[in-house]
Design an enzyme around this catalytic site. Structure first.
Site, PDB file in Angstrom:
ATOM      1  N   ARG A  50       0.833  -1.208   0.000  1.00 10.33           N
ATOM      2  CA  ARG A  50       0.000   0.000   0.000  1.00 10.33           C
ATOM      3  C   ARG A  50       0.867   1.257   0.000  1.00 10.33           C
ATOM      4  O   ARG A  50       0.546   2.240  -0.671  1.00 10.33           O
ATOM      5  CB  ARG A  50      -0.949  -0.001   1.196  1.00 10.33           C
ATOM      6  CG  ARG A  50      -1.982   1.112   1.120  1.00 10.33           C
ATOM      7  CD  ARG A  50      -3.050   0.995   2.176  1.00 10.33           C
ATOM      8  NE  ARG A  50      -2.515   1.150   3.524  1.00 10.33           N
ATOM      9  CZ  ARG A  50      -3.242   1.024   4.632  1.00 10.33           C
ATOM     10  NH1 ARG A  50      -4.516   0.720   4.563  1.00 10.33           N
ATOM     11  NH2 ARG A  50      -2.685   1.187   5.812  1.00 10.33           N
ATOM     12  N   LYS A 150      -2.324   7.163   1.315  1.00 11.43           N
ATOM     13  CA  LYS A 150      -2.096   7.392   2.748  1.00 11.43           C
ATOM     14  C   LYS A 150      -0.940   8.388   2.853  1.00 11.43           C
ATOM     15  O   LYS A 150       0.220   8.018   3.070  1.00 11.43           O
ATOM     16  CB  LYS A 150      -1.793   6.058   3.434  1.00 11.43           C
ATOM     17  CG  LYS A 150      -2.141   6.074   4.902  1.00 11.43           C
ATOM     18  CD  LYS A 150      -2.245   4.684   5.478  1.00 11.43           C
ATOM     19  CE  LYS A 150      -2.112   4.667   6.963  1.00 11.43           C
ATOM     20  NZ  LYS A 150      -3.084   5.464   7.702  1.00 11.43           N
TER      21      LYS A 150
HETATM   22  N1  PXG Z   1      -9.078   5.095   7.289  1.00 10.32           N
HETATM   23  C1  PXG Z   1      -8.142   6.039   7.545  1.00 10.32           C
HETATM   24  C2  PXG Z   1      -8.387   7.434   7.122  1.00 10.32           C
HETATM   25  C3  PXG Z   1      -6.960   5.676   8.190  1.00 10.32           C
HETATM   26  O1  PXG Z   1      -6.032   6.600   8.455  1.00 10.32           O
HETATM   27  C4  PXG Z   1      -7.783   3.397   8.317  1.00 10.32           C
HETATM   28  C5  PXG Z   1      -8.917   3.817   7.649  1.00 10.32           C
HETATM   29  C6  PXG Z   1      -7.628   1.961   8.677  1.00 10.32           C
HETATM   30  O2  PXG Z   1      -6.646   1.344   7.849  1.00 10.32           O
HETATM   31  P1  PXG Z   1      -5.756   0.136   8.372  1.00 10.32           P
HETATM   32  O3  PXG Z   1      -4.949  -0.242   7.185  1.00 10.32           O
HETATM   33  O4  PXG Z   1      -4.926   0.655   9.508  1.00 10.32           O
HETATM   34  O5  PXG Z   1      -6.688  -0.924   8.789  1.00 10.32           O
HETATM   35  C7  PXG Z   1      -6.773   4.334   8.583  1.00 10.32           C
HETATM   36  C8  PXG Z   1      -5.526   3.937   9.289  1.00 10.32           C
HETATM   37  C9  PXG Z   1      -3.305   7.062  14.085  1.00 10.32           C
HETATM   38  C10 PXG Z   1      -3.349   5.938  13.116  1.00 10.32           C
HETATM   39  O6  PXG Z   1      -2.207   7.370  14.569  1.00 10.32           O
HETATM   40  C11 PXG Z   1      -4.310   5.885  12.145  1.00 10.32           C
HETATM   41  C12 PXG Z   1      -4.323   4.827  11.238  1.00 10.32           C
HETATM   42  C13 PXG Z   1      -3.399   3.842  11.321  1.00 10.32           C
HETATM   43  C14 PXG Z   1      -2.452   3.900  12.285  1.00 10.32           C
HETATM   44  C15 PXG Z   1      -2.402   4.969  13.201  1.00 10.32           C
HETATM   45  O7  PXG Z   1      -4.347   7.650  14.389  1.00 10.32           O
HETATM   46  N2  PXG Z   1      -5.260   4.863  10.294  1.00 10.32           N
END
Ligand code: PXG
Length: 289
Positions: A50, A150
């Site tokens: 990703r 991301k």
């Molecule tokens: N939507 C958004 C906008 C994200 O930033 C997810 C969905 C979930 O994706 P994953 O691949 O993690 O299942 C994310 C991921 C933080 C933090 O510090 C946020 C995420 C991941 C790690 C840390 O708030 N978001």
């Protein structure tokens, strides 16, 4: 704590990059939030894939190959001697001048930060469930800044988080420009209705979450019908259960949305089963270090 920057390890106080890095100046860069459980990095290959997709889309050159990045993450985890960790992998555009032009940038930084835990929500809320609200800030339009990327620019999500906190809520539901449910600020959203899982399709302004994919995989294996389908706020309000998924949050139940009690106001049955199955998956899968 030893932090990886461009092939070398630094103590926290010495882990520094230039103030001219466009990652800082413009949020020009990409990142991944990754977890390890029991000395195994969960879904590492998927995170690296990703990251490369995000960087391909914004024409950012990742200096290391996928294999080298995987090695660097494993080495960082090993050197820090953490059994369970939260790993932040960041690739910036690099140092440039005080203008947008990314082609003037050089020395893109590859950074790996690792900590022993990340608490996105208090532990109590995993037992009691979250109360969330829909917020005015619309999720970035895919045709403007695609949420699939991301990137280091999280202002869209931060504005939504501020709105949720200002309402006394734990988390925000962000809608897409058509008014359909997109995702939360750092999590994907699922609803359960009559034994079926529903989550918005990735084309509607949501990140293709790796935890979301794990949930779809668990559903398939356990013959729980799961659908990637547009969801309205109404469908969230009348759902039997609701939960959020993300690397940091893992799987967390939602019991109230915009003041409407979801189901019986307690974490739902299928949500609890899923939380258990996800925990099992995280304990058995992953690349060892
Ligand atoms: N939507 C958004 C906008 C994200 O930033 C997810 C969905 C979930 O994706 P994953 O691949 O993690 O299942 C994310 C991921 C933080 C933090 O510090 C946020 C995420 C991941 C790690 C840390 O708030 N978001």
């Amino acid at each position: 704590m030893k932090i990886y920057i461009n092939g070398k390890f630094y103590e926290k106080e010495n882990a520094k990059i230039s103030v001219f890095d466009h990652g800082l100046l413009y949020g020009d860069g990409v990142f991944e939030g990754i977890r390890s459980y029991n000395r195994r990095v969960f879904k590492l290959k998927e995170h690296i894939d990703r990251l490369f997709e995000s960087s391909q889309s914004i024409m950012l050159k990742v200096i290391l190959t996928k294999e080298q990045l995987i090695k660097a993450v494993l080495q960082t985890a090993k050197i820090n001697k953490l059994d369970n960790a939260y790993i932040r992998l960041i690739v910036t555009r690099g140092e440039g001048d005080l203008g947008l032009d990314p082609y003037k940038c050089y020395k893109g930084a590859t950074i790996i930060i690792i900590v022993d835990k990340i608490a996105l929500y208090p532990e109590r809320l995993y037992r009691e469930g979250l109360s969330i609200v829909t917020v005015p800030t619309v999720r970035n339009l895919p045709e403007a800044l695609n949420p699939q990327i991301k990137s280091l620019n999280y202002l869209n999500n931060i504005l939504a988080k501020i709105e949720a906190i200002n309402c006394g809520s734990d988390e925000a539901i962000m809608l897409d420009s058509l008014g359909y449910v997109a995702e939360c600020t750092g999590d994907n959203i699922f609803v359960v209705k009559s034994g079926h899982f529903y989550t918005p399709p990735q084309c509607m302004g949501t990140l293709r979450g790796i935890t979301r994919d794990s949930v779809l995989e668990i559903a398939r294996k356990n013959k729980i019908p799961a659908h990637e389908h547009v969801i309205t706020r109404h469908e969230v309000y009348i759902s039997d259960e609701c939960f959020l998924t993300g690397t940091a949050a893992e799987i967390i139940p939602v019991v109230k949305v915009d003041g409407r009690v979801i189901g019986r106001g307690k974490p739902g049955k299928l949500t609890l089963v899923l939380m258990k199955k996800f925990k099992q998956l995280t304990r058995k899968e992953g690349i060892k270090y």
